[in-house]
Design a protein around this motif. Structure first.
Motif, mmCIF file in Angstrom:
data_model
loop_
_atom_site.group_PDB
_atom_site.id
_atom_site.type_symbol
_atom_site.label_atom_id
_atom_site.label_comp_id
_atom_site.label_asym_id
_atom_site.label_seq_id
_atom_site.Cartn_x
_atom_site.Cartn_y
_atom_site.Cartn_z
ATOM 1 N N ALA A 28 0.832 -1.208 0.000
ATOM 2 C CA ALA A 28 0.000 0.000 0.000
ATOM 3 C C ALA A 28 0.864 1.255 0.000
ATOM 4 O O ALA A 28 0.634 2.178 -0.800
ATOM 5 N N VAL A 29 1.870 1.321 0.871
ATOM 6 C CA VAL A 29 2.691 2.532 0.933
ATOM 7 C C VAL A 29 3.627 2.629 -0.255
ATOM 8 O O VAL A 29 4.058 3.732 -0.627
ATOM 9 N N ALA A 30 3.949 1.491 -0.879
ATOM 10 C CA ALA A 30 4.830 1.507 -2.053
ATOM 11 C C ALA A 30 4.174 2.177 -3.254
ATOM 12 O O ALA A 30 4.852 2.509 -4.227
ATOM 13 N N GLN A 31 2.860 2.372 -3.191
ATOM 14 C CA GLN A 31 2.145 3.033 -4.284
ATOM 15 C C GLN A 31 2.146 4.553 -4.155
ATOM 16 O O GLN A 31 1.580 5.244 -4.995
ATOM 17 N N SER A 32 2.779 5.063 -3.087
ATOM 18 C CA SER A 32 2.821 6.507 -2.876
ATOM 19 C C SER A 32 3.807 7.156 -3.837
ATOM 20 O O SER A 32 4.557 6.480 -4.548
ATOM 21 N N ALA A 33 3.836 8.491 -3.821
ATOM 22 C CA ALA A 33 4.690 9.226 -4.750
ATOM 23 C C ALA A 33 6.173 8.992 -4.460
ATOM 24 O O ALA A 33 6.998 9.025 -5.372
ATOM 25 N N SER A 34 6.514 8.776 -3.187
ATOM 26 C CA SER A 34 7.906 8.523 -2.800
ATOM 27 C C SER A 34 7.973 7.185 -2.072
ATOM 28 O O SER A 34 7.994 7.141 -0.835
ATOM 29 N N PRO A 35 7.995 6.092 -2.829
ATOM 30 C CA PRO A 35 7.873 4.773 -2.197
ATOM 31 C C PRO A 35 8.995 4.435 -1.226
ATOM 32 O O PRO A 35 8.754 3.833 -0.186
ATOM 33 N N VAL A 36 10.240 4.811 -1.551
ATOM 34 C CA VAL A 36 11.354 4.490 -0.654
ATOM 35 C C VAL A 36 11.176 5.199 0.688
ATOM 36 O O VAL A 36 11.328 4.601 1.763
ATOM 37 N N LEU A 37 10.842 6.477 0.632
ATOM 38 C CA LEU A 37 10.609 7.241 1.855
ATOM 39 C C LEU A 37 9.431 6.661 2.631
ATOM 40 O O LEU A 37 9.480 6.539 3.866
ATOM 41 N N ALA A 38 8.373 6.294 1.908
ATOM 42 C CA ALA A 38 7.188 5.765 2.564
ATOM 43 C C ALA A 38 7.476 4.457 3.302
ATOM 44 O O ALA A 38 7.057 4.265 4.449
ATOM 45 N N VAL A 39 8.208 3.553 2.658
ATOM 46 C CA VAL A 39 8.542 2.273 3.298
ATOM 47 C C VAL A 39 9.455 2.503 4.500
ATOM 48 O O VAL A 39 9.290 1.871 5.557
ATOM 49 N N THR A 40 10.408 3.437 4.357
ATOM 50 C CA THR A 40 11.307 3.744 5.474
ATOM 51 C C THR A 40 10.527 4.274 6.670
ATOM 52 O O THR A 40 10.759 3.862 7.819
ATOM 53 N N LEU A 41 9.589 5.182 6.411
ATOM 54 C CA LEU A 41 8.776 5.732 7.497
ATOM 55 C C LEU A 41 7.921 4.649 8.152
ATOM 56 O O LEU A 41 7.742 4.642 9.373
ATOM 57 N N ILE A 55 -7.498 1.058 8.411
ATOM 58 C CA ILE A 55 -6.601 1.189 7.253
ATOM 59 C C ILE A 55 -7.168 0.428 6.061
ATOM 60 O O ILE A 55 -7.151 0.920 4.921
ATOM 61 N N ALA A 56 -7.675 -0.789 6.299
ATOM 62 C CA ALA A 56 -8.205 -1.608 5.207
ATOM 63 C C ALA A 56 -9.426 -0.971 4.566
ATOM 64 O O ALA A 56 -9.575 -0.976 3.333
ATOM 65 N N LEU A 57 -10.304 -0.418 5.366
ATOM 66 C CA LEU A 57 -11.524 0.196 4.834
ATOM 67 C C LEU A 57 -11.220 1.462 4.045
ATOM 68 O O LEU A 57 -11.831 1.728 3.005
ATOM 69 N N TRP A 58 -10.272 2.215 4.534
ATOM 70 C CA TRP A 58 -10.047 3.569 4.025
ATOM 71 C C TRP A 58 -8.890 3.612 3.035
ATOM 72 O O TRP A 58 -8.944 4.355 2.039
ATOM 73 N N LEU A 59 -7.831 2.866 3.266
ATOM 74 C CA LEU A 59 -6.564 3.007 2.537
ATOM 75 C C LEU A 59 -6.252 4.489 2.348
ATOM 76 O O LEU A 59 -6.172 5.007 1.214
ATOM 77 N N PRO A 60 -6.069 5.195 3.462
ATOM 78 C CA PRO A 60 -5.963 6.665 3.408
ATOM 79 C C PRO A 60 -4.635 7.138 2.837
ATOM 80 O O PRO A 60 -3.746 6.344 2.513
ATOM 81 N N ALA A 61 -4.519 8.457 2.743
ATOM 82 C CA ALA A 61 -3.257 9.058 2.320
ATOM 83 C C ALA A 61 -2.160 8.690 3.314
ATOM 84 O O ALA A 61 -2.425 8.336 4.467
ATOM 85 N N LEU A 62 -0.911 8.768 2.867
ATOM 86 C CA LEU A 62 0.212 8.272 3.646
ATOM 87 C C LEU A 62 0.267 8.826 5.072
ATOM 88 O O LEU A 62 0.460 8.042 6.019
ATOM 89 N N PRO A 63 0.099 10.130 5.308
ATOM 90 C CA PRO A 63 0.199 10.614 6.703
ATOM 91 C C PRO A 63 -0.829 9.963 7.631
ATOM 92 O O PRO A 63 -0.504 9.608 8.767
ATOM 93 N N LEU A 94 0.085 6.233 8.203
ATOM 94 C CA LEU A 94 1.187 6.091 9.144
ATOM 95 C C LEU A 94 0.728 6.363 10.579
ATOM 96 O O LEU A 94 1.188 5.710 11.522
ATOM 97 N N ALA A 95 -0.187 7.323 10.747
ATOM 98 C CA ALA A 95 -0.699 7.621 12.086
ATOM 99 C C ALA A 95 -1.479 6.433 12.646
ATOM 100 O O ALA A 95 -1.307 6.056 13.816
ATOM 101 N N LEU A 96 -2.332 5.828 11.814
ATOM 102 C CA LEU A 96 -3.080 4.650 12.253
ATOM 103 C C LEU A 96 -2.143 3.487 12.543
ATOM 104 O O LEU A 96 -2.328 2.745 13.513
ATOM 105 N N PHE A 97 -1.138 3.334 11.703
ATOM 106 C CA PHE A 97 -0.192 2.242 11.915
ATOM 107 C C PHE A 97 0.618 2.463 13.190
ATOM 108 O O PHE A 97 0.952 1.506 13.896
#
Length: 423
Positions: free
Chosen positions: A41-54, A97-105, A108-111
């Protein structure tokens, strides 16, 4: 103490512990399935490397920084009720997270909420073990939990690879949430596990009790030794998580499929190691098992630096897995035997928090070593550092044995007892 007398496998003759083990294993296998979904899910963001690291930082580092505080919770309330509520909380966060698949911020907050709940659950589950099993069964109980936590969870990515074609990312996350709910359904079958410090919530502030937990671990010889040595071992040896892929690609010139196999070596060693400790671990004292684990695991990484083929890496990393199983079981057993019940939650929280910090520093060390010494050099430094740590730990334990050996102690607990006095 609810451990049932008799012989045979602990999971068969001790129903309360079997309940805890089943709930914990189901939850963690589900989490390893959901982890794949989260990464995708986070790998589909605009900055996948940063997203996975976060995402990884939210999973390990941030909860580790909160460990001194989260451990107080495990020492304040009934552990059965606490673990049930924590599983329900993780189920709710994962389902959102599953229901919403929200934007990255928001994701990450839910996670992070889920990760903090998990940070509290881990020490709570280990703190509950001495209330469920006899002292002589502690090594077997910790090995069984380790087998569920580190062995069976390798099924998660395999299940995710099979299921994702049918369920998609959301489906993997819903499966994860369902396993949290199933765990929460099973946990009320435990007996009530209360702290002996019933007035903990009334005496002093939350921060004061957190500081008390840190002070205790530093002033108690056994716990200080476990913390410092385990931190050092993780600091040196966790670099293999980063270095294996480069060893496969750069040194052994393997493709993606071959590199993927490399991580199966330590997993196989973990499974065999936990099974072996569960079967025969009671025959060794916990301090001896700790040093053996350090030495064998570090030797596995040192030998990996000499690997000439993928098959050799698998064998050497399997040796590393055997050591990991021994050291994990021994450390938990030493903590459970040396720490008063009212401090177990804080001690385990600080222990797992320190492991998270050591792993983060190890990843930084691995990056530097890979740039300067290459993959083989990285494994050599990791293995040598771990072997030196094992030798130093053994010398320290032996010095305690010579100085403080009790005149009257049970033969199978002497080495544990001699390290429990504050120093």
């Amino acid at each position: 103490m609810t451990s049932e007398a008799g012989s045979g496998p602990l999971l068969r003759r001790n129903r309360p512990f079997a309940t805890l083990w089943t709930a914990r294993t189901i939850s963690l296998v589900g989490s390893s399935v959901g982890q794949v979904g989260l990464l995708l899910a986070v790998a589909q963001s605009a900055s996948p490397v940063l997203a996975v690291t976060l995402l990884m930082l939210m999973d390990d580092l941030v909860p580790a920084l909160l460990a001194p505080l989260t451990g107080v919770i495990a020492d304040r309330v009934d552990l059965k009720r606490l673990m049930t509520l924590l599983e329900l909380g993780q189920a709710a966060a994962t389902a959102a997270i599953a229901l919403w698949l929200p934007a990255l911020p928001v994701l990450l907050a839910l996670f992070l909420v889920r990760a903090v709940f998990g940070q509290v659950f881990t020490p709570a589950s280990r703190a509950a073990v001495p209330a469920l099993v006899d002292d002589r069964d502690l090594p077997s109980a910790n090995a069984a939990l380790g087998f569920g936590e580190n062995g069976l969870t390798v099924l998660g990515p395999v299940l995710a690879a099979i299921l994702i074609a049918f369920t998609g990312i959301r489906g993997l996350l819903f499966i994860d949430a369902a396993t949290f709910l199933l765990s929460a359904f099973l946990l009320p079958g435990l007996p009530r596990i209360t702290t002996r410090a019933g007035d903990l919530g009334q005496q002093g502030s939350f921060l004061l009790h957190a500081a008390e937990g840190i002070t205790f671990l530093w002033r108690t010889a056994a716990i200080r030794l476990v913390f410092i040595s385990f931190f050092a071992i993780v600091f040196f040896n966790a670099v293999d998580d980063v270095a294996l892929v480069f060893l496969g690609k750069q040194s052994l010139h393997s493709g993606d499929s071959g590199v993927s196999l490399l991580y199966a070596g330590s997993a196989a060693g973990l499974i065999v190691g936990f099974a072996a400790v569960n079967r025969w671990g009671a025959g060794a004292t916990a301090p001896a098992l700790l040093v053996i684990g350090y030495a064998v695991g570090s030797l596995g990484n040192l030998l990996t630096s000499t690997s000439w083929a993928i098959a050799a890496v698998l064998v050497f990393q399997a040796i590393r897995g055997l050591g990991l199983a021994a050291q994990d079981t021994a450390a938990s057993t030493m903590i459970q035997r040396a720490v008063p019940r009212e401090l177990l939650g804080r001690t385990f929280a600080n222990f797992y928090g320190s492991i998270g910090l050591a792993a983060g520093l190890s990843y930084l060390l691995g990056g530097v070593l890979l740039e300067t010494a290459g993959p083989r050099g990285t494994f050599a430094v990791a293995g040598l550092g771990g072997v030196v740590t094992a030798i130093a730990t053994g010398i320290r334990i032996r010095s305690h044995h010579r100085r403080d050996q009790p005149e009257q102690a049970l033969p199978d607990q002497t080495a544990d007892a001699e390290l429990t006095d504050p120093a």
